[in-house]
Design a protein around this motif. Structure first.
Motif, short mmCIF file in Angstrom:
data_model
loop_
_atom_site.label_atom_id
_atom_site.label_comp_id
_atom_site.label_asym_id
_atom_site.label_seq_id
_atom_site.Cartn_x
_atom_site.Cartn_y
_atom_site.Cartn_z
N THR A 1 -10.95 2.78 -39.63
CA THR A 1 -9.31 4.18 -39.42
C THR A 1 -8.79 4.23 -38.41
O THR A 1 -8.39 3.33 -38.33
N VAL A 2 -7.05 4.85 -39.22
CA VAL A 2 -6.39 4.68 -37.89
C VAL A 2 -5.68 6.16 -38.10
O VAL A 2 -6.86 7.14 -37.82
N GLY A 3 -5.19 7.09 -36.64
CA GLY A 3 -4.84 7.77 -36.11
C GLY A 3 -3.28 7.86 -35.35
O GLY A 3 -2.77 6.29 -35.88
N ALA A 4 -3.01 8.94 -35.62
CA ALA A 4 -1.33 9.20 -34.22
C ALA A 4 -0.96 8.33 -33.71
O ALA A 4 -2.48 8.03 -32.80
N GLY A 5 0.24 7.44 -33.80
CA GLY A 5 -0.28 6.30 -32.21
C GLY A 5 0.31 7.32 -30.94
O GLY A 5 0.00 8.24 -31.20
N GLU A 6 0.37 6.32 -30.21
CA GLU A 6 0.58 7.50 -28.92
C GLU A 6 -0.12 8.06 -28.31
O GLU A 6 0.48 9.24 -27.60
N GLY A 7 -2.12 8.18 -28.51
CA GLY A 7 -2.61 8.78 -28.15
C GLY A 7 -2.51 10.19 -28.70
O GLY A 7 -2.96 11.22 -28.09
N ALA A 8 -1.81 10.73 -29.68
CA ALA A 8 -1.41 11.89 -30.48
C ALA A 8 -2.91 12.12 -31.62
O ALA A 8 -3.01 10.95 -31.64
N GLN A 9 -3.10 13.40 -31.25
CA GLN A 9 -3.85 14.06 -32.29
C GLN A 9 -5.66 12.77 -32.57
O GLN A 9 -6.13 12.39 -33.35
N ARG A 10 -6.02 12.39 -31.11
CA ARG A 10 -6.91 11.14 -30.80
C ARG A 10 -8.24 12.11 -31.59
O ARG A 10 -9.12 11.46 -31.78
N ASP A 11 -8.45 13.63 -31.91
CA ASP A 11 -9.77 13.97 -32.34
C ASP A 11 -9.49 14.12 -33.84
O ASP A 11 -10.18 14.29 -34.80
N LEU A 12 -8.58 13.13 -35.01
CA LEU A 12 -7.84 13.02 -35.83
C LEU A 12 -7.99 11.73 -36.83
O LEU A 12 -7.05 11.12 -36.18
N GLU A 13 -8.87 11.39 -37.32
CA GLU A 13 -8.71 9.84 -38.14
C GLU A 13 -8.01 9.64 -39.50
O GLU A 13 -8.73 11.16 -40.32
N LEU A 14 -7.80 9.49 -40.33
CA LEU A 14 -8.02 9.15 -41.87
C LEU A 14 -8.32 7.74 -41.70
O LEU A 14 -8.22 6.69 -41.31
N LEU A 15 -9.43 7.69 -42.65
CA LEU A 15 -10.28 6.58 -43.52
C LEU A 15 -9.43 5.93 -44.47
O LEU A 15 -8.95 6.72 -44.67
N LEU A 16 -9.18 4.99 -44.21
CA LEU A 16 -8.20 3.74 -45.38
C LEU A 16 -9.90 3.62 -46.19
O LEU A 16 -10.56 2.62 -46.48
N GLU A 17 -9.94 4.24 -47.79
CA GLU A 17 -11.06 4.77 -48.01
C GLU A 17 -10.25 3.33 -49.41
O GLU A 17 -9.90 3.76 -50.21
N PRO A 18 -12.06 2.59 -49.72
CA PRO A 18 -11.68 1.66 -50.75
C PRO A 18 -11.99 2.58 -52.29
O PRO A 18 -12.58 2.81 -51.98
N GLY A 19 -10.28 2.59 -52.85
CA GLY A 19 -10.18 3.57 -53.91
C GLY A 19 -10.30 3.12 -55.31
O GLY A 19 -10.74 3.56 -56.53
N ARG A 20 -11.40 1.58 -55.43
CA ARG A 20 -11.89 1.04 -56.94
C ARG A 20 -13.14 1.58 -57.18
O ARG A 20 -14.26 0.57 -56.88
N ASP A 21 -13.82 2.60 -57.73
CA ASP A 21 -14.87 2.87 -58.16
C ASP A 21 -14.70 4.02 -59.20
O ASP A 21 -13.88 4.58 -59.14
N PRO A 22 -15.72 4.24 -59.49
CA PRO A 22 -15.63 5.81 -60.92
C PRO A 22 -15.55 6.60 -60.54
O PRO A 22 -15.02 7.46 -61.39
#
Length: 132
Positions: free
Chosen positions: A43-64
Motif C-alpha cells: 500500500t502507498v499513500g500521500a507523501g509528507e504525512g498527508a491523508q494518514r488514514d487513506l491508503e491505495l492498495l496496489l493489487e495484483p491484477g492478473r486474475d479472472p
C-alpha cells in the motif's frame, strides 16, 4: 462515522507499480509485505504525512475477475483512479520531465482542470485540480 480507509487499483506488476507510485508520483510506502500464499501486499499513500488514514492498495491484477474489468475500463478510456493535485500544470510539466506519458493534456472540465496519464502498469490515472 464511516470513511474510506483503503481502496485498490489493479496493476500488471506490483513492484513496477510501487516504483512508479512512489518514485514518480511521490507517494510513500505504507505497507510492503507478502501474504501467506506469497502474494505481495503493498500500500502507498500521500507523501509528507498527508491523508494518514487513506491508503491505495496496489493489487495484483492478473486474475479472472480483474482482467475483464481492467481491459474494459482501459478500452473505454476511463481512469482507474482520480488523484488530486494543487497545481495541475506544474505537475504535468514535472511528470512529463520524468518521462510520464499523458494520454490527455491538461484541460478544463466543468469545475476542475484535468489531465490523464498512463501509470505504466495497465491503468489510466486522472489528475484533477479545482478551478479558482
Amino acid at each position: 462515522m464511516i470513511k474510506v480507509a483503503m481502496t485498490s487499483v489493479y496493476v500488471d506488476d506490483v513492484a513496477k507499480a510501487h516504483a512508479f507510485y512512489t518514485g514518480v508520483l511521490g507517494f510513500e510506502t505504507r505497507t510492503r509485505t507478502n501474504l501467506e500464499d506469497g502474494t505481495p501486499f503493498v500500500t502507498v499513500g500521500a507523501g509528507e504525512g498527508a491523508q494518514r488514514d487513506l491508503e491505495l492498495l496496489l493489487e495484483p491484477g492478473r486474475d479472472p475477475v480483474a482482467e475483464p474489468y481492467r481491459r474494459a475500463v482501459r478500452e473505454a478510456g476511463r481512469p482507474a483512479i482520480v488523484l488530486s493535485v494543487t497545481d495541475l500544470r506544474a505537475e504535468y510539466e514535472r511528470l512529463r520531465g520524468e518521462g510520464v506519458h499523458f494520454v490527455r493534456e491538461p484541460r478544463e472540465e466543468g469545475p476542475v482542470l484535468t489531465a490523464v496519464l498512463d501509470d505504466t502498469v495497465g491503468n489510466l490515472v486522472r489528475l484533477t485540480q479545482p478551478k479558482g
